[in-house]
Design a protein around this motif. Structure first.
Motif, PDB file in Angstrom:
ATOM      1  N   ILE A 149      45.281  -7.207  11.172  1.00 51.83           N
ATOM      2  CA  ILE A 149      45.811  -5.617  10.822  1.00 51.83           C
ATOM      3  C   ILE A 149      45.721  -4.672  12.039  1.00 51.83           C
ATOM      4  CG2 ILE A 149      44.822  -3.707   9.180  1.00 51.83           C
ATOM      5  CD1 ILE A 149      43.659  -5.665   7.528  1.00 51.83           C
ATOM      6  N   GLY A 150      46.638  -4.021  11.814  1.00 57.24           N
ATOM      7  CA  GLY A 150      46.975  -3.035  13.079  1.00 57.24           C
ATOM      8  C   GLY A 150      47.735  -3.470  14.253  1.00 57.24           C
ATOM      9  N   GLY A 151      48.259  -4.599  13.970  1.00 57.64           N
ATOM     10  CA  GLY A 151      48.965  -4.958  14.927  1.00 57.64           C
ATOM     11  C   GLY A 151      48.165  -5.774  16.122  1.00 57.64           C
TER      12      GLY A 151
END
Length: 123
Positions: A108-110
């Motif tokens: 999540i969040g790259g």
């Protein structure tokens, strides 16, 4: 009575924040298991197959071992080609199987992380 006190504790005095932190920890563990567990299960499955093949090295030819391991790698969707699976026999008849691959997992969040898996087994 202080109004902020009810935000942190409930009527029996237990902390609501502790419950929220506990839920966050459990959710994080479930998420990480979902993201990483399949890759590790595939690794262990391939490694077990390679170990079984080394135990049967005196009976099976190297080409058959290579074909079986490549078939197992494709069955598990591992990023391995036949050239990535190295089979060596020593002069004493000891068989060594080595394979190595890397998988990139995006969280999540790259955030991306590479996980490297190495199988090195010998009879």
């Amino acid at each position: 009575m202080n109004k902020n006190r009810h935000i942190i504790t409930n009527s029996s005095g237990n902390s609501k924040i502790f419950g929220l932190i506990l839920i966050l920890i459990v959710a994080s563990a479930i998420y990480l298991s979902y993201m990483l567990l399949p890759h590790y299960l595939n690794y262990y499955s391939f490694r077990d197959t390679a170990q079984a093949k080394t135990k049967m090295a005196r009976v099976i030819k190297d080409e058959n071992i290579l074909n079986d391991l490549y078939k197992k790698a494709k069955e598990l969707d591992l990023p391995l080609e036949k050239e990535d699976i190295i089979i060596k026999r020593s002069g004493e008849g000891v068989l060594t199987i080595t394979a190595q691959w890397e998988i990139e997992v995006e969280f999540i969040g790259g955030y991306k992380r590479n996980f490297q898996f190495i199988v090195d087994t010998s009879s």
